[in-house]
Design a protein around this motif. Structure first.
Motif, PDB file in Angstrom:
ATOM      1  N   GLU A  48      27.021 -37.986 -40.572  1.00 48.49           N
ATOM      2  CA  GLU A  48      27.700 -36.757 -41.008  1.00 48.49           C
ATOM      3  C   GLU A  48      26.724 -35.811 -41.703  1.00 48.49           C
ATOM      4  O   GLU A  48      26.775 -34.598 -41.521  1.00 48.49           O
ATOM      5  CB  GLU A  48      28.879 -37.082 -41.937  1.00 48.49           C
ATOM      6  N   VAL A  49      25.818 -36.378 -42.500  1.00 54.17           N
ATOM      7  CA  VAL A  49      24.805 -35.559 -43.176  1.00 54.17           C
ATOM      8  C   VAL A  49      23.888 -34.925 -42.141  1.00 54.17           C
ATOM      9  O   VAL A  49      23.579 -33.734 -42.212  1.00 54.17           O
ATOM     10  CB  VAL A  49      23.990 -36.399 -44.191  1.00 54.17           C
ATOM     11  N   MET A  50      23.466 -35.712 -41.167  1.00 53.34           N
ATOM     12  CA  MET A  50      22.575 -35.189 -40.129  1.00 53.34           C
ATOM     13  C   MET A  50      23.256 -34.090 -39.315  1.00 53.34           C
ATOM     14  O   MET A  50      22.635 -33.085 -38.970  1.00 53.34           O
ATOM     15  CB  MET A  50      22.090 -36.323 -39.207  1.00 53.34           C
ATOM     16  N   GLU A  51      24.533 -34.270 -39.018  1.00 51.11           N
ATOM     17  CA  GLU A  51      25.274 -33.252 -38.265  1.00 51.11           C
ATOM     18  C   GLU A  51      25.394 -31.962 -39.075  1.00 51.11           C
ATOM     19  O   GLU A  51      25.200 -30.863 -38.541  1.00 51.11           O
ATOM     20  CB  GLU A  51      26.667 -33.790 -37.893  1.00 51.11           C
ATOM     21  N   ALA A  52      25.695 -32.092 -40.367  1.00 47.54           N
ATOM     22  CA  ALA A  52      25.789 -30.905 -41.224  1.00 47.54           C
ATOM     23  C   ALA A  52      24.425 -30.211 -41.336  1.00 47.54           C
ATOM     24  O   ALA A  52      24.338 -28.979 -41.323  1.00 47.54           O
ATOM     25  CB  ALA A  52      26.306 -31.295 -42.614  1.00 47.54           C
ATOM     26  N   LEU A  53      23.365 -30.994 -41.408  1.00 53.34           N
ATOM     27  CA  LEU A  53      22.015 -30.436 -41.474  1.00 53.34           C
ATOM     28  C   LEU A  53      21.663 -29.706 -40.179  1.00 53.34           C
ATOM     29  O   LEU A  53      21.094 -28.612 -40.195  1.00 53.34           O
ATOM     30  CB  LEU A  53      21.014 -31.559 -41.756  1.00 53.34           C
ATOM     31  N   LYS A  54      22.015 -30.295 -39.039  1.00 54.69           N
ATOM     32  CA  LYS A  54      21.776 -29.646 -37.739  1.00 54.69           C
ATOM     33  C   LYS A  54      22.553 -28.336 -37.637  1.00 54.69           C
ATOM     34  O   LYS A  54      22.030 -27.337 -37.132  1.00 54.69           O
ATOM     35  CB  LYS A  54      22.178 -30.573 -36.588  1.00 54.69           C
ATOM     36  N   ASP A  55      23.802 -28.336 -38.099  1.00 56.12           N
ATOM     37  CA  ASP A  55      24.615 -27.116 -38.052  1.00 56.12           C
ATOM     38  C   ASP A  55      23.987 -26.011 -38.893  1.00 56.12           C
ATOM     39  O   ASP A  55      23.928 -24.851 -38.465  1.00 56.12           O
ATOM     40  CB  ASP A  55      26.045 -27.395 -38.539  1.00 56.12           C
ATOM     41  N   LEU A  56      23.520 -26.363 -40.082  1.00 54.64           N
ATOM     42  CA  LEU A  56      22.881 -25.371 -40.950  1.00 54.64           C
ATOM     43  C   LEU A  56      21.590 -24.855 -40.304  1.00 54.64           C
ATOM     44  O   LEU A  56      21.313 -23.655 -40.317  1.00 54.64           O
ATOM     45  CB  LEU A  56      22.589 -25.982 -42.323  1.00 54.64           C
ATOM     46  N   HIS A  57      20.834 -25.750 -39.710  1.00 48.49           N
ATOM     47  CA  HIS A  57      19.592 -25.369 -39.032  1.00 48.49           C
ATOM     48  C   HIS A  57      19.884 -24.417 -37.865  1.00 48.49           C
ATOM     49  O   HIS A  57      19.206 -23.398 -37.691  1.00 48.49           O
ATOM     50  CB  HIS A  57      18.868 -26.623 -38.547  1.00 48.49           C
ATOM     51  N   LYS A  58      20.903 -24.732 -37.054  1.00 48.75           N
ATOM     52  CA  LYS A  58      21.287 -23.863 -35.933  1.00 48.75           C
ATOM     53  C   LYS A  58      21.706 -22.487 -36.441  1.00 48.75           C
ATOM     54  O   LYS A  58      21.369 -21.464 -35.842  1.00 48.75           O
ATOM     55  CB  LYS A  58      22.430 -24.486 -35.135  1.00 48.75           C
ATOM     56  N   PHE A  59      22.464 -22.470 -37.532  1.00 49.99           N
ATOM     57  CA  PHE A  59      22.901 -21.189 -38.099  1.00 49.99           C
ATOM     58  C   PHE A  59      21.699 -20.345 -38.510  1.00 49.99           C
ATOM     59  O   PHE A  59      21.634 -19.152 -38.208  1.00 49.99           O
ATOM     60  CB  PHE A  59      23.825 -21.417 -39.304  1.00 49.99           C
ATOM     61  N   LEU A  60      20.750 -20.970 -39.197  1.00 52.45           N
ATOM     62  CA  LEU A  60      19.562 -20.234 -39.642  1.00 52.45           C
ATOM     63  C   LEU A  60      18.759 -19.707 -38.445  1.00 52.45           C
ATOM     64  O   LEU A  60      18.314 -18.561 -38.447  1.00 52.45           O
ATOM     65  CB  LEU A  60      18.682 -21.111 -40.529  1.00 52.45           C
ATOM     66  N   GLN A  61      18.604 -20.526 -37.418  1.00 52.48           N
ATOM     67  CA  GLN A  61      17.869 -20.095 -36.233  1.00 52.48           C
ATOM     68  C   GLN A  61      18.586 -18.952 -35.522  1.00 52.48           C
ATOM     69  O   GLN A  61      17.949 -17.988 -35.104  1.00 52.48           O
ATOM     70  CB  GLN A  61      17.677 -21.253 -35.252  1.00 52.48           C
ATOM     71  N   SER A  62      19.888 -19.067 -35.371  1.00 51.92           N
ATOM     72  CA  SER A  62      20.634 -18.034 -34.643  1.00 51.92           C
ATOM     73  C   SER A  62      20.628 -16.696 -35.385  1.00 51.92           C
ATOM     74  O   SER A  62      20.798 -15.648 -34.766  1.00 51.92           O
ATOM     75  CB  SER A  62      22.069 -18.485 -34.385  1.00 51.92           C
ATOM     76  N   ASN A  63      20.418 -16.730 -36.690  1.00 50.72           N
ATOM     77  CA  ASN A  63      20.366 -15.493 -37.460  1.00 50.72           C
ATOM     78  C   ASN A  63      18.942 -15.030 -37.755  1.00 50.72           C
ATOM     79  O   ASN A  63      18.734 -14.104 -38.537  1.00 50.72           O
ATOM     80  CB  ASN A  63      21.152 -15.651 -38.773  1.00 50.72           C
ATOM     81  N   GLY A  64      17.962 -15.692 -37.163  1.00 51.20           N
ATOM     82  CA  GLY A  64      16.568 -15.272 -37.303  1.00 51.20           C
ATOM     83  C   GLY A  64      15.970 -15.508 -38.680  1.00 51.20           C
ATOM     84  O   GLY A  64      15.032 -14.827 -39.085  1.00 51.20           O
TER      85      GLY A  64
END
Length: 151
Positions: free
Chosen positions: A71-87
Motif C-alpha cells: 500500500e505504501v509503494m502504491e501510494a508512493l507510485k501514485d504521488l510520483h506519477k502525479f509529480l511527473q504528469s505535472n512536470g
C-alpha cells in the motif's frame, strides 16, 4: 583484405565509368564510385549507482518497511506519477512549484494518502530518526538537501 587483382578490377571499372559518364554528367558529379563510411557503434550502458547510496538504501529499516508494504509503494507510485504528469522535478522543486503543489487538491490528497499508509506500516514520519534517515538518503541520491559541491 582484397587481392591486387580485385583492386585493379575495381579501379579499372571506376575509371571506365568516370570516362563514360564524363561526357554526359557535369564535372561536379564525376563520382560514380561510392566511398566507404562508418558510424560510431552504439553501446548500451547502465547508469552508475553510488555504492554508498546503494548500501544505505539496502540497510535502511525505513526503506525496508516501505518496500514490504504494497500500500505504501502504491501510494508512493501514485504521488510520483502525479509529480511527473505535472512536470515537477523529483529532486528539488522551485519555490513557485511548491506553492503550486500546495494549492493543488490532488497533490494534497496523494501526499496525505502516502503519509497515512506510512503510518499504517509503522513508519513514524514525524520521528526525528526517520526524517534524518530519509534526508541522508536524499543527500546521497542528489535530491533536496544535497551539500553544495561548488564550494
Amino acid at each position: 583484405m582484397f587481392s591486387a587483382r580485385a583492386l585493379s578490377r575495381a579501379v579499372a571499372t571506376c575509371t571506365r565509368t568516370i570516362q563514360a559518364s564524363s561526357a554526359v554528367r557535369p564535372p561536379a558529379m564525376l563520382h560514380p564510385c561510392r566511398s566507404f563510411s562508418s558510424s560510431p557503434i552504439a553501446r548500451a550502458s547502465e547508469p552508475s549507482i553510488d555504492p554508498q547510496l546503494f548500501e544505505k538504501v539496502k540497510t535502511s529499516p525505513v526503506v525496508k518497511k516501505m518496500v514490504e508494504n504494497p500500500e505504501v509503494m502504491e501510494a508512493l507510485k501514485d504521488l510520483h506519477k502525479f509529480l511527473q504528469s505535472n512536470g515537477i522535478p523529483i529532486g528539488k522543486p522551485s519555490a513557485f512549484q511548491m506553492i503550486k503543489l500546495a494549492a493543488n487538491s490532488d497533490f494534497r490528497a496523494a501526499a496525505s494518502r502516502l503519509m497515512e499508509e506510512m503510518q499504517k506500516a509503522g513508519i513514524d514520519v514525524k520521528s526525528k530518526e526517520v526524517l534524518n534517515e530519509i534526508m541522508s538518503i536524499s543527500k546521497l541520491s542528489g535530491g533536496p538537501g544535497k551539500p553544495d559541491e561548488s564550494k
